[in-house]
Design an enzyme around this catalytic site. Structure first.
Site, PDB file in Angstrom:
ATOM      1  N   PRO A   1     -16.390  -3.154   1.738  1.00 17.22           N
ATOM      2  CA  PRO A   1     -17.762  -3.475   2.163  1.00 17.22           C
ATOM      3  C   PRO A   1     -18.801  -2.505   1.630  1.00 17.22           C
ATOM      4  CG  PRO A   1     -16.572  -2.436   3.959  1.00 17.22           C
ATOM      5  CD  PRO A   1     -15.561  -2.711   2.873  1.00 17.22           C
TER       6      PRO A   1
ATOM      7  N   TYR B   1       0.848  -1.187   0.000  1.00 14.26           N
ATOM      8  CA  TYR B   1       0.000   0.000   0.000  1.00 14.26           C
ATOM      9  C   TYR B   1       0.888   1.243   0.000  1.00 14.26           C
ATOM     10  CZ  TYR B   1      -4.053  -2.926   1.302  1.00 14.26           C
ATOM     11  OH  TYR B   1      -5.044  -3.863   1.326  1.00 14.26           O
TER      12      TYR B   1
END
Length: 327
Positions: free
Chosen positions: A208, A53
């Site tokens: 999500p 990341y």
């Protein structure tokens, strides 16, 4: 914030996790600090990152904030290894690469251990037992407390988890699997989730909110400050902007109106309370956006709303995904 056990282990984590995908790239140190402080103040503990990341900057940023801003012992730090910037080999699950990557992660994080270390993806080239041995060595050395995987298919997860359970006391059981899961992506329900439930592996849903689409922000176009407008992330969002996704987003918005809340909270509450889910991992642009997501702690969806959302987003289950007796 409510705490849940991670799989069939004694590790407890907050039922919402903080994601750091954009840290060090789109999220600077100031915004990262505000997010982490807001998350900790709300009772959050699980912070998820990865060695790739921001090219390692996400771990470095998190490491700078540990201790100075938030006590290290108050957080469950999860990171990943295995993804590599090689056009000819996207994943490297070799023992040598993984253990070297762990050492580099610990240095960037400024800590001598991580609470949860995850294999970022399945490596079809390296024998699986070699990959899993890296987890065992990391745990036995004390550099890792618990181990998990990410982006493993159903058979890959079942094979890995069963292998680890075959020698209790010698191999570390898999605590978790991190997979994309939302009302717009329910593919894990076919084989991954049944395997996880059967083998005691906790599910940590990534994306999500359907890569941000379930918030409803794209219903009338693409906001200039959204991921969909980002040159880097636009291809990540685009698959969820079709007609099928629009119908699901409309249903979420209708439910939100009826409950006098937001589409973001409805979508997040739905996935948070699915069977087998431990903690959805939420990434935010800033602390204000994160605080809105964390307010989901006060929301539980009525059964009839859950059923309506289940129906409108139901994946197609055919042979051999469903009970043969119904075919």
């Amino acid at each position: 914030m409510e705490q849940r056990y991670l799989g069939r282990t004694g590790l407890r984590v907050s039922r919402i996790g903080l994601g750091t995908l954009t840290w060090g790239r789109d999220t600077d140190e100031h915004d990262a600090a505000e997010q982490l402080k807001a998350f900790w103040d709300a009772g959050g503990t699980l912070v998820d990152t990865a060695d790739v990341y921001g090219g390692g900057e996400a771990e470095y940023l998190l490491g700078r904030l540990l201790g100075n801003l938030v006590p290290r012992q108050d957080l469950v730090i999860a990171t990943k290894a295995g993804s590599v910037p090689d056009p000819y080999r996207r994943f490297d699950g070799s023992r040598g690469h993984l253990l070297a990557a762990l050492d580099a992660s610990l240095e960037r994080l400024g800590t001598d251990y991580v609470d949860l270390w995850q294999i970022h993806a399945f490596d079809p080239v390296t024998p699986l037992d070699e990959t899993l041995q890296a987890l065992d060595l990391a745990v036995s050395s004390g550099r890792v407390r618990y181990a998990g995987v990410s982006n493993f298919s159903g058979w890959q997860l079942a094979k890995a988890a069963t292998w680890q359970l075959a020698s209790p006391g010698l191999r570390t059981r898999l605590a978790s699997t991190q997979m994309e899961y939302s009302l717009l992506q329910r593919g894990v329900e076919r084989e991954v989730l049944p395997a996880a439930l059967d083998l005691g592996v906790g599910l940590l849903p990534s994306s999500p909110l359907g890569r941000g689409v379930l918030t409803g922000k794209y219903r009338t176009g693409t906001p200039s400050d959204s991921r969909g407008a980002s040159e880097v992330l636009a291809p990540f969002v685009e698959p969820y902007l079709d007609d099928a996704a629009s119908r699901i987003v409309d249903a979420v918005a209708t439910a939100a109106d009826g409950l006098a809340t937001t589409a973001l909270l409805v979508a997040l509450a739905w996935v948070r309370d699915r069977p087998g889910v431990v903690a959805p991992v939420v990434g935010a642009r800033n602390a204000r956006q994160l605080s809105e997501a964390l307010s989901v702690e006060a929301l539980s969806l009525p059964d009839e709303i859950c059923q309506a959302l289940d129906d409108v987003s139901a994946p197609v289950h055919r042979y051999p995904d469903q009970d043969w007796s119904t075919l």
